[in-house]
Design an enzyme around this catalytic site. Structure first.
Site, PDB file in Angstrom:
ATOM      1  N   ARG A   1      20.809  14.609  -5.369  1.00 25.90           N
ATOM      2  CA  ARG A   1      20.839  13.155  -5.260  1.00 25.90           C
ATOM      3  C   ARG A   1      21.724  12.512  -6.337  1.00 25.90           C
ATOM      4  O   ARG A   1      22.316  11.466  -6.122  1.00 25.90           O
ATOM      5  CB  ARG A   1      19.421  12.579  -5.366  1.00 25.90           C
ATOM      6  CG  ARG A   1      18.624  12.589  -4.082  1.00 25.90           C
ATOM      7  CD  ARG A   1      19.256  11.684  -3.037  1.00 25.90           C
ATOM      8  NE  ARG A   1      18.372  11.447  -1.913  1.00 25.90           N
ATOM      9  CZ  ARG A   1      18.303  12.182  -0.826  1.00 25.90           C
ATOM     10  NH1 ARG A   1      19.076  13.248  -0.716  1.00 25.90           N
ATOM     11  NH2 ARG A   1      17.484  11.883   0.151  1.00 25.90           N
TER      12      ARG A   1
ATOM     13  N   HIS B   1      -6.397 -14.939   9.079  1.00 27.56           N
ATOM     14  CA  HIS B   1      -5.069 -14.386   9.348  1.00 27.56           C
ATOM     15  C   HIS B   1      -5.116 -13.261  10.382  1.00 27.56           C
ATOM     16  O   HIS B   1      -4.312 -12.325  10.332  1.00 27.56           O
ATOM     17  CB  HIS B   1      -4.440 -13.891   8.047  1.00 27.56           C
ATOM     18  CG  HIS B   1      -4.312 -14.952   7.001  1.00 27.56           C
ATOM     19  ND1 HIS B   1      -3.430 -16.004   7.109  1.00 27.56           N
ATOM     20  CD2 HIS B   1      -4.976 -15.134   5.821  1.00 27.56           C
ATOM     21  CE1 HIS B   1      -3.543 -16.789   6.051  1.00 27.56           C
ATOM     22  NE2 HIS B   1      -4.474 -16.289   5.260  1.00 27.56           N
TER      23      HIS B   1
ATOM     24  N   PRO C   1       0.824  -1.205   0.000  1.00 31.18           N
ATOM     25  CA  PRO C   1       0.000   0.000   0.000  1.00 31.18           C
ATOM     26  C   PRO C   1       0.860   1.258   0.000  1.00 31.18           C
ATOM     27  O   PRO C   1       1.903   1.315   0.662  1.00 31.18           O
ATOM     28  CB  PRO C   1      -0.793  -0.124   1.306  1.00 31.18           C
ATOM     29  CG  PRO C   1      -0.770  -1.576   1.641  1.00 31.18           C
ATOM     30  CD  PRO C   1       0.535  -2.081   1.138  1.00 31.18           C
ATOM     31  N   GLU C   2       0.436   2.263  -0.744  1.00 33.85           N
ATOM     32  CA  GLU C   2       1.140   3.532  -0.794  1.00 33.85           C
ATOM     33  C   GLU C   2       0.306   4.589  -0.078  1.00 33.85           C
ATOM     34  O   GLU C   2      -0.715   4.280   0.532  1.00 33.85           O
ATOM     35  CB  GLU C   2       1.449   3.901  -2.243  1.00 33.85           C
ATOM     36  CG  GLU C   2       2.320   2.855  -2.931  1.00 33.85           C
ATOM     37  CD  GLU C   2       2.669   3.207  -4.378  1.00 33.85           C
ATOM     38  OE1 GLU C   2       2.754   4.393  -4.715  1.00 33.85           O
ATOM     39  OE2 GLU C   2       2.842   2.271  -5.181  1.00 33.85           O
TER      40      GLU C   2
ATOM     41  N   ARG D   1       0.562 -12.225   5.183  1.00 34.76           N
ATOM     42  CA  ARG D   1       1.993 -12.534   5.044  1.00 34.76           C
ATOM     43  C   ARG D   1       2.796 -12.179   6.287  1.00 34.76           C
ATOM     44  O   ARG D   1       3.988 -12.472   6.362  1.00 34.76           O
ATOM     45  CB  ARG D   1       2.542 -11.791   3.828  1.00 34.76           C
ATOM     46  CG  ARG D   1       1.855 -12.236   2.529  1.00 34.76           C
ATOM     47  CD  ARG D   1       2.226 -11.361   1.363  1.00 34.76           C
ATOM     48  NE  ARG D   1       1.479 -11.743   0.161  1.00 34.76           N
ATOM     49  CZ  ARG D   1       1.421 -11.015  -0.958  1.00 34.76           C
ATOM     50  NH1 ARG D   1       2.052  -9.868  -1.025  1.00 34.76           N
ATOM     51  NH2 ARG D   1       0.720 -11.433  -1.990  1.00 34.76           N
TER      52      ARG D   1
END
Length: 291
Positions: A164, A98, A2-3, A118
């Site tokens: 950068r 889960h 998820p972002e 997971r």
């Protein structure tokens, strides 16, 4: 994983359903879900009240108040990992396969459940620290502000980005530079700004960086309106509902499909053990590309 938009959707749900309710009891059903927690999570939560739901980048936290305490000095941090879900459900509803942690409240209303197939996500209680703009939990104090925060400084970002000396997409995924941007929204924003992912950061002009930031904010704003991007049943809000922004994606996951702007087939390129999607015509690879 998820972002920012998907995590913000969850934050809004927690703000509506959990903030202001006092914890009656918590139960840990799988030790990996609290593997980074320094103490006994149920004992740390019992009798405490989350006063709000906060987010920075992909991290969520609930500032915890004790009784009449004015300012919370600790918070419950939630990192969803790849498959974590925070669900608000009836206490009598069946246990999810889960389920890792459950939390009940003194009002007897819906409980909060942390479900993680997971088990890459985790919960922990951590002290708060004063940040430059607002208090944040100590373990995430190093995470940069995200582009939807008031604390985000566009000018500082432009300076640091140019220093950068790397590919622009690699820089966007650096959570110490800008938080909350992941693979999906980086590709979508770069497409909107007509930038190839390997464009050297030092070659970006201030106007182009401003255009890129505007694209990031626009695509994330649109994703929020549609509940985020859900490619499978793992990405849901606190009520278990999926977002549908995946139907609006311009390039991500659309290999060989026509670019929504020019019709050229979308290309997929290997990038940092995953994939990058772009339009060969709208986003030509620069000669001085950085791998």
């Amino acid at each position: 994983m998820p972002e920012l938009p998907e995590v913000e959707v969850v934050r809004r749900g927690l703000e509506s359903w959990v903030a202001g309710r006092t914890v009656a009891a918590a139960e840990v059903l799988h030790p990996r879900a609290v593997r980074r927690n320094a103490g006994d999570l149920p004992a740390q939560l019992k009798g405490r009240t989350p006063v709000s739901a906060e987010r920075r980048g992909k991290y969520l936290w609930l500032p915890l108040r004790d009784g009449a305490q004015e300012e919370p000095d600790e918070a419950l941090i939630a990192h969803l990992g790849m498959s974590g879900q925070l669900l608000v459900v009836d206490p009598l509803s069946p246990i999810e396969k889960h389920l890792r942690v459950r939390m009940g409240f003194t009002d007897g209303g819906p409980e909060l459940r942390f479900v993680d197939q997971r088990t890459f996500g985790h919960l922990l209680v951590a002290p708060m620290t004063s940040g430059p703009a607002r208090p944040v939990p100590e373990p995430i104090a190093h995470i940069a502000a995200d582009p939807l925060e008031d604390a985000f400084d566009d000018e500082e970002f432009a300076v640091r980005l140019r220093l950068r000396r790397t590919g622009v997409k690699r820089a966007l995924l650096d959570q110490s530079l800008i938080s909350g941007v992941g693979n999906i929204y980086a590709d979508e924003a770069l497409w909107r700004a007509r930038l190839h992912w390997a464009r050297p950061t030092e070659t970006l002009t201030r106007p182009k960086i401003a255009e890129l930031l505007a694209a990031i904010r626009a695509v994330m704003g649109e994703a929020l309106e549609q509940g985020g991007t859900s490619f499978d049943s793992l990405y849901v809000n606190v009520n278990g509902e999926s977002g549908y922004f995946d139907r609006s994606l311009a390039v991500y996951g659309r290999r060989d499909e026509p670019c929504r702007r020019c019709g050229t087939p979308v290309r997929r390129e290997a990038f940092m053990n995953r994939s990058s999607y772009s339009c060969p015509k709208c986003q030509p690879r620069p000669r001085n590309a950085r791998p």
